[in-house]
Design an enzyme around this catalytic site. Structure first.
Site, short mmCIF file in Angstrom:
data_model
loop_
_atom_site.label_atom_id
_atom_site.label_comp_id
_atom_site.label_asym_id
_atom_site.label_seq_id
_atom_site.Cartn_x
_atom_site.Cartn_y
_atom_site.Cartn_z
N HIS A 148 -4.51 6.21 -0.66
CA HIS A 148 -4.94 6.17 0.74
C HIS A 148 -3.77 6.38 1.70
O HIS A 148 -4.00 6.61 2.88
CB HIS A 148 -5.58 4.80 1.01
CG HIS A 148 -6.88 4.86 1.76
ND1 HIS A 148 -7.63 6.00 1.91
CD2 HIS A 148 -7.57 3.87 2.42
CE1 HIS A 148 -8.72 5.73 2.61
NE2 HIS A 148 -8.71 4.46 2.93
N ASN B 129 -8.78 1.41 8.88
CA ASN B 129 -10.07 1.44 9.58
C ASN B 129 -9.94 1.21 11.09
O ASN B 129 -10.94 1.19 11.80
CB ASN B 129 -11.06 0.44 8.96
CG ASN B 129 -10.56 -0.97 9.02
OD1 ASN B 129 -9.43 -1.22 9.45
ND2 ASN B 129 -11.39 -1.92 8.60
N TYR C 52 0.80 -1.22 0.00
CA TYR C 52 0.00 0.00 0.00
C TYR C 52 0.84 1.28 0.00
O TYR C 52 0.29 2.37 0.01
CB TYR C 52 -0.90 0.02 1.25
CG TYR C 52 -1.81 -1.16 1.36
CD1 TYR C 52 -2.93 -1.28 0.53
CD2 TYR C 52 -1.56 -2.17 2.28
CE1 TYR C 52 -3.76 -2.38 0.63
CE2 TYR C 52 -2.39 -3.27 2.38
CZ TYR C 52 -3.49 -3.37 1.56
OH TYR C 52 -4.31 -4.45 1.65
N ASN D 77 -12.59 6.00 6.42
CA ASN D 77 -12.59 5.02 7.50
C ASN D 77 -11.59 5.33 8.61
O ASN D 77 -11.82 4.98 9.77
CB ASN D 77 -12.32 3.61 6.94
CG ASN D 77 -13.53 3.07 6.21
OD1 ASN D 77 -14.66 3.44 6.51
ND2 ASN D 77 -13.30 2.21 5.23
N TYR E 262 -3.79 -0.61 10.26
CA TYR E 262 -4.66 -0.52 9.09
C TYR E 262 -5.65 0.63 9.28
O TYR E 262 -6.04 0.98 10.40
CB TYR E 262 -5.36 -1.84 8.75
CG TYR E 262 -4.39 -2.83 8.14
CD1 TYR E 262 -4.06 -2.76 6.80
CD2 TYR E 262 -3.77 -3.77 8.94
CE1 TYR E 262 -3.13 -3.62 6.24
CE2 TYR E 262 -2.83 -4.64 8.40
CZ TYR E 262 -2.52 -4.56 7.05
OH TYR E 262 -1.60 -5.41 6.51
#
Lengths: 146, 47
Positions: free
Chosen positions: A24, A71, A19, A117, A69
């Protein structure tokens, strides 16, 4: 006796190479750039976050990346702020924002999650305290796909 | 939408990315130096 005031600049993202260069993860990229400019590395890992400490304009500042992460960004930040006695109102959160055009940078306060999130997790973790006054740096990017 | 935010930057975005990161770092710097209200006035008027 006076106590030192700290500000926390938290960049949101997802951990891992998969990622690292995604939209994000802009929050991670921004705090990494601040650290690089200051000549420091993220050299501490605790509370499911990696962080470091520096001084900006004479102000003691922690730079942090939650590793839980997106969320679940809230709990590591709550634990960091509790341990270092940083009020939630002295936290700047850097994150992507689907409502902005790519390249735009906006600072906002007293905003909702906008469906993000990470912000949702922070708001749930910190409660109304965070929504009523955090010094949010809401960053950047990402127009929705056409 | 999830795939989009978790996707990589397009070549056009990639070419702007360093500047975007720098602008966001400047925004953080302004908040620390001048407080959030003054930083908002200065930064949000830019683009």
């Amino acid at each position: 006796m006076t106590s030192t005031r700290f500000i926390l600049i938290a960049g949101l993202g997802n951990p891992g190479n998969t990622y690292s260069r995604t939209r994000h993860n802009i929050g991670f990229l921004v705090v990494e750039a601040i650290a690089e400019k200051a000549g420091i590395a993220f050299n501490k890992t605790r509370f499911d976050a990696t962080f470091t400490r520096t001084t900006l304009h004479g102000q003691e500042v922690f730079l942090a990346k939650p590793l839980s992460y997106m969320n679940r960004s809230g709990p590591p930040l709550r634990n960091l702020t509790a341990y270092f006695k940083i009020p939630a109102t002295d936290m700047i959160v850097v994150h992507d924002d689907m409502d902005l055009t790519f390249g735009a940078v906006k600072i906002s306060q007293n905003r909702g999650s906008g469906g993000h999130n990470g912000i949702k997790s922070i708001a749930e973790t910190f409660g109304t305290q965070i929504l009523s006054g955090y010094a949010s740096g809401s960053v950047t990017l990402i127009p929705p796909p056409a | 939408m999830t795939g989009y935010v978790l996707g990589s930057f397009t070549p056009d975005e990639q070419s702007e990315l360093d500047q975007v990161i720098q602008d966001a770092a400047t925004a953080c710097d302004l908040i620390v130096a001048k407080g959030v209200v003054q930083a908002m006035n200065q930064m949000n008027a830019r683009r």
